[in-house]
Design an enzyme around this catalytic site. Structure first.
Site, PDB file in Angstrom:
ATOM      1  CB  ILE A  91      -0.940  -0.005   1.218  1.00 44.73           C
ATOM      2  CG1 ILE A  91      -1.826  -1.256   1.176  1.00 44.73           C
ATOM      3  CG2 ILE A  91      -1.781   1.272   1.255  1.00 44.73           C
ATOM      4  CD1 ILE A  91      -2.656  -1.484   2.423  1.00 44.73           C
ATOM      5  CD  GLU A  94       3.104  10.215   5.891  1.00 37.82           C
ATOM      6  OE1 GLU A  94       4.250  10.564   6.255  1.00 37.82           O
ATOM      7  OE2 GLU A  94       2.113  10.320   6.623  1.00 37.82           O
ATOM      8  CG  HIS A  97       7.508   2.057   1.053  1.00 35.78           C
ATOM      9  ND1 HIS A  97       6.463   2.946   1.207  1.00 35.78           N
ATOM     10  CD2 HIS A  97       7.000   0.828   1.310  1.00 35.78           C
ATOM     11  CE1 HIS A  97       5.373   2.297   1.545  1.00 35.78           C
ATOM     12  NE2 HIS A  97       5.661   1.010   1.626  1.00 35.78           N
ATOM     13  CG  PHE A 122       2.879  -9.755  -9.562  1.00 38.96           C
ATOM     14  CD1 PHE A 122       4.065  -9.453  -8.920  1.00 38.96           C
ATOM     15  CD2 PHE A 122       1.896  -8.783  -9.624  1.00 38.96           C
ATOM     16  CE1 PHE A 122       4.267  -8.207  -8.342  1.00 38.96           C
ATOM     17  CE2 PHE A 122       2.078  -7.532  -9.051  1.00 38.96           C
ATOM     18  CZ  PHE A 122       3.278  -7.247  -8.400  1.00 38.96           C
ATOM     19  NE  ARG A 136      -8.114  -2.436  -7.091  1.00 38.54           N
ATOM     20  CZ  ARG A 136      -8.865  -1.374  -6.797  1.00 38.54           C
ATOM     21  NH1 ARG A 136      -9.305  -1.188  -5.555  1.00 38.54           N
ATOM     22  NH2 ARG A 136      -9.196  -0.488  -7.733  1.00 38.54           N
TER      23      ARG A 136
END
Length: 160
Positions: A91, A94, A97, A122, A136
């Site tokens: 997810i 900020e 990454h 994947f 999802r």
């Protein structure tokens, strides 16, 4: 966004082979466990629905999505596994990454698949928010775990 156009849990089952003689390795990231457990349940149930035997589905856990490629490589190197399904969620936060992790995981899984000539799927959600991940992993947009299991069966059919 692909899932806005198609439910992840919808597919044409007529094109799938009987998976009863196939052996699957599930690799599930523990980070965001609620989401990844839902992905895993959906993948497992889909494999069973298409004939896979419970004793031929092996669940393995890793700390996070970044660790999926190494675990996938370990399973793909085994003659006891026909396809590997990797499930995780990254997810956006900020920082950037998520870009680094998503790229590394995608590249790593592709390399494993090509190295061992086996399907390495994947099944990683790459979302902007937790709400998108929930949508999802069994919510409004279906479940990516179903899509990942179907992709594994389709690829095994292709290889046959």
């Amino acid at each position: 966004m692909a899932s806005a156009l198609k439910n992840l849990s919808e597919y044409n089952s007529e094109k799938l082979i009987d998976a009863s003689g196939k052996r699957f390795g599930l690799v599930v990231a523990e980070w965001n466990k609620e989401i990844t457990d839902s992905l895993c349940r959906a993948a497992y149930d889909t494999l069973i629905k298409h004939g896979a035997l419970p004793q031929n589905i092996h669940r393995n856990t890793v700390p996070g999505s970044y660790e999926l490629p190494l675990a996938a490589q370990y399973l793909a190197s085994s003659n006891e596994i026909d396809a590997v399904i990797c499930l995780g969620v990254v997810i956006k936060g900020e920082t950037k990454h998520d870009d680094y992790i998503n790229h590394a995981v995608a590249q790593g899984l592709m390399q494993v698949s090509l190295r061992f000539n086996k399907p390495v799927i994947f099944g990683v959600l790459t979302t902007n928010t937790l709400e998108q991940a929930q949508a999802r992993s069994g919510g409004n947009y279906g479940n990516k775990g179903v899509e990942a299991a179907v992709a594994a069966i389709q690829m095994l059919s292709f290889i046959q």
